[in-house]
Design a protein around this motif. Structure first.
Motif, mmCIF file in Angstrom:
data_model
loop_
_atom_site.group_PDB
_atom_site.id
_atom_site.type_symbol
_atom_site.label_atom_id
_atom_site.label_comp_id
_atom_site.label_asym_id
_atom_site.label_seq_id
_atom_site.Cartn_x
_atom_site.Cartn_y
_atom_site.Cartn_z
ATOM 1 N N THR A 1 32.372 -38.028 26.721
ATOM 2 C CA THR A 1 31.642 -36.670 26.206
ATOM 3 C C THR A 1 31.254 -35.658 27.448
ATOM 4 O O THR A 1 31.314 -34.830 26.640
ATOM 5 C CB THR A 1 30.166 -37.015 26.189
ATOM 6 N N ALA A 2 32.048 -35.858 28.589
ATOM 7 C CA ALA A 2 31.603 -34.915 29.842
ATOM 8 C C ALA A 2 32.917 -33.525 29.653
ATOM 9 O O ALA A 2 32.587 -31.891 29.264
ATOM 10 C CB ALA A 2 32.229 -35.292 30.539
ATOM 11 N N CYS A 3 34.231 -34.291 29.598
ATOM 12 C CA CYS A 3 35.438 -33.020 29.103
ATOM 13 C C CYS A 3 35.862 -33.168 27.635
ATOM 14 O O CYS A 3 36.117 -31.980 27.422
ATOM 15 C CB CYS A 3 36.045 -33.080 30.370
ATOM 16 N N GLY A 4 35.823 -33.946 26.963
ATOM 17 C CA GLY A 4 36.143 -33.786 25.780
ATOM 18 C C GLY A 4 38.174 -34.714 25.490
ATOM 19 O O GLY A 4 38.574 -34.867 24.550
ATOM 20 N N GLU A 5 37.850 -35.103 27.171
ATOM 21 C CA GLU A 5 39.863 -36.034 26.570
ATOM 22 C C GLU A 5 39.364 -37.410 25.897
ATOM 23 O O GLU A 5 38.783 -37.778 25.716
ATOM 24 C CB GLU A 5 40.043 -35.979 28.502
ATOM 25 N N THR A 6 40.771 -37.930 25.371
ATOM 26 C CA THR A 6 40.846 -38.359 24.809
ATOM 27 C C THR A 6 40.701 -39.477 25.969
ATOM 28 O O THR A 6 42.639 -39.667 26.879
ATOM 29 C CB THR A 6 41.760 -38.918 23.479
ATOM 30 N N ALA A 7 40.388 -41.621 25.905
ATOM 31 C CA ALA A 7 41.308 -42.243 26.510
ATOM 32 C C ALA A 7 41.769 -43.739 25.726
ATOM 33 O O ALA A 7 40.429 -43.749 24.486
ATOM 34 C CB ALA A 7 39.986 -42.575 27.995
ATOM 35 N N ARG A 8 42.340 -44.628 26.271
ATOM 36 C CA ARG A 8 43.197 -45.310 25.825
ATOM 37 C C ARG A 8 41.492 -46.250 25.844
ATOM 38 O O ARG A 8 40.809 -46.554 26.700
ATOM 39 C CB ARG A 8 43.995 -46.478 26.141
ATOM 40 N N ALA A 9 41.385 -47.028 25.039
ATOM 41 C CA ALA A 9 40.157 -48.243 24.441
ATOM 42 C C ALA A 9 40.193 -49.310 26.146
ATOM 43 O O ALA A 9 39.299 -49.199 26.107
ATOM 44 C CB ALA A 9 40.487 -49.200 23.344
ATOM 45 N N GLU A 10 41.146 -49.674 26.617
ATOM 46 C CA GLU A 10 40.747 -50.143 27.638
ATOM 47 C C GLU A 10 40.711 -49.159 29.059
ATOM 48 O O GLU A 10 40.608 -50.407 29.556
ATOM 49 C CB GLU A 10 41.972 -51.216 27.981
ATOM 50 N N GLU A 11 40.313 -48.529 28.674
ATOM 51 C CA GLU A 11 39.913 -47.401 29.692
ATOM 52 C C GLU A 11 38.901 -47.475 30.144
ATOM 53 O O GLU A 11 38.169 -47.181 29.347
ATOM 54 C CB GLU A 11 41.252 -46.027 29.842
ATOM 55 N N THR A 12 38.145 -47.629 31.057
ATOM 56 C CA THR A 12 36.479 -47.511 31.549
ATOM 57 C C THR A 12 36.740 -46.508 32.813
ATOM 58 O O THR A 12 35.352 -45.972 32.191
ATOM 59 C CB THR A 12 36.424 -48.401 32.735
ATOM 60 N N VAL A 13 37.529 -45.207 32.274
ATOM 61 C CA VAL A 13 37.393 -44.149 33.924
ATOM 62 C C VAL A 13 37.741 -42.776 32.556
ATOM 63 O O VAL A 13 39.076 -43.165 32.402
ATOM 64 C CB VAL A 13 37.400 -44.033 34.968
ATOM 65 N N CYS A 14 37.562 -41.568 32.620
ATOM 66 C CA CYS A 14 38.747 -40.632 32.351
ATOM 67 C C CYS A 14 38.917 -40.704 33.054
ATOM 68 O O CYS A 14 38.922 -40.203 34.466
ATOM 69 C CB CYS A 14 37.114 -39.625 31.701
ATOM 70 N N PRO A 15 40.385 -40.053 32.399
ATOM 71 C CA PRO A 15 41.568 -40.053 33.000
ATOM 72 C C PRO A 15 41.789 -38.323 33.831
ATOM 73 O O PRO A 15 42.251 -37.816 34.828
ATOM 74 C CB PRO A 15 43.127 -40.538 31.982
ATOM 75 N N ASN A 16 40.890 -37.502 33.114
ATOM 76 C CA ASN A 16 40.435 -35.930 33.428
ATOM 77 C C ASN A 16 39.688 -35.532 33.921
ATOM 78 O O ASN A 16 39.500 -34.787 35.111
ATOM 79 C CB ASN A 16 40.056 -35.665 31.759
ATOM 80 N N CYS A 17 38.429 -36.334 34.069
ATOM 81 C CA CYS A 17 37.883 -35.918 34.902
ATOM 82 C C CYS A 17 36.680 -37.239 35.378
ATOM 83 O O CYS A 17 35.967 -36.755 36.906
ATOM 84 C CB CYS A 17 36.300 -34.948 34.283
#
Length: 364
Positions: A344-360
């Motif tokens: 919700t911070a940058c709108g980036e889509t991440a995989r379900a198993e990821e716990t940290v946004c890969p973008n921000c």
């Protein structure tokens, strides 16, 4: 951090700047060797081409200007940039002061002391030469300062100023030192061909005009930048323009009107105090891996909440993931085992198993 402590740190920073002395010494030796070799090649090349006297012909003058002024100045700018920036192209951590103006105090104090000494020494030429070196150091610190401030943060302007300064100082060295060591035949002929003999031989206060220019140019360019930067500070405080995270570099101080959610929580120092004499105390700036040092919860700073499963001391799934994760590509709630998560911070889509946004880098 107080202003007094920042100034003390700026003086202690001198211990990590031994490269200034080594680069200056190496540069002087290499430039002397470069001039001697290229001057010999130019004379022999001109004689082989039937250009006599060599300095009276434009191609020789252009080549001499490129070899003796442009190339050394470009190398000096490259070297300075390499010394100030880290491997990621951001200003080195040691120059990231809460009070950037403190960076300028040590070189300004050194310049003032050397100016007084230069005024009383018997040989004014030596004094002017030493002052010119101090002015170049002041310009180097101002370049680091320009990376840190928010208003008029244009390091390119300081690199242009450094280029011009080194070119002027190289020219001053040519017209004063080369003839003294019997290597200035081509230089003297070039001075005559360019019609600048009266300026080269003129003096100001008993100091040759070229040496005066070598000492005044770096200081004048530095003062001009700081004056413009002070005007920009006042304009920014009045206008308070909208700023996004993409508009700010790593290591640049954030102005007070930047939304905390738009920038990393570890560099939230206000823009006030950018000018050298500003007394508005900015907040402390810990390193990125240290987190905020003001006692704030990191999750609170980033406007996110940490997911806590039901039964683990949290308030249930609705309080854990609803504020942080939207529905993913699979249509299921990402906090409930869906195929994707959306930050919700940058709108980036991440995989379900990821716990940290890969973008921000926001915690999911």
């Amino acid at each position: 951090m107080t202003w007094r402590r920042a100034v003390g740190d700026a003086f202690r920073l001198l211990r990590t700047e031994r490269w200034v002395a080594t680069d200056l010494l190496a540069g002087a030796v290499l430039y002397a060797a470069w001039f001697a070799g290229t001057e010999l090649l130019l004379r022999r090349g001109a004689e082989a081409a039937g250009l006599s006297p060599p300095a009276a012909h434009r191609p020789v003058l252009v080549a001499a200007g490129l070899l003796w002024l442009v190339v050394p100045a470009a190398i000096a700018v490259y070297r300075l940039r390499d010394r100030l920036l880290n491997i990621s192209g951001n200003v080195e951590q040691r120059y990231r002061f809460d009070y950037p103006g403190a960076l300028l105090v040590p070189p300004a104090a050194l310049l003032a002391v050397l100016t007084v000494v230069a005024a009383v020494v018997p040989d004014r030429r030596v004094g002017a030469a030493v002052v010119s070196i101090a002015g170049l150091y002041l310009l180097a610190r101002t370049t680091a300062y320009s990376y840190r401030v928010f208003s008029l943060s244009r390091p390119a302007l300081l690199y242009v100023a450094t280029f011009a300064t080194v070119a002027v100082q190289a020219a001053a060295a040519l017209v004063t030192v080369a003839p003294a060591v019997d290597r200035g035949v081509l230089v003297e002929r070039a001075v005559v061909a360019l019609g600048i003999g009266e300026y080269v031989t003129a003096t100001a206060g008993g100091v040759p005009l070229p040496l005066v220019a070598a000492a005044v140019v770096p200081v004048g360019l530095t003062v001009a930048y700081l004056a413009l930067q002070s005007v920009a500070v006042m304009a920014v405080r009045l206008i308070e323009p909208e700023v996004t995270r993409a508009d700010l570099r790593t290591g640049q101080r954030y102005p007070p009107f930047v939304d905390v959610a738009d920038g990393p929580a570890y560099d939230r120092t206000p823009a006030d105090g950018e000018a050298a004499g500003d007394d508005v105390p900015p907040s402390a700036e810990p390193a990125p891996d240290e987190g905020p040092d003001d006692g704030e919860d990191l999750d609170e700073v980033r406007h996110t909440r940490v997911f806590r499963p039901p039964g683990d001391g949290g308030d249930g799934p609705s309080a854990a993931g609803a504020d942080l994760i939207e529905d993913g590509a699979g249509g299921a709630n990402a906090g409930s085992g869906g195929s994707a998560r959306r930050c919700t911070a940058c709108g980036e889509t991440a995989r379900a198993e990821e716990t940290v946004c890969p973008n921000c880098g926001t915690s999911l």
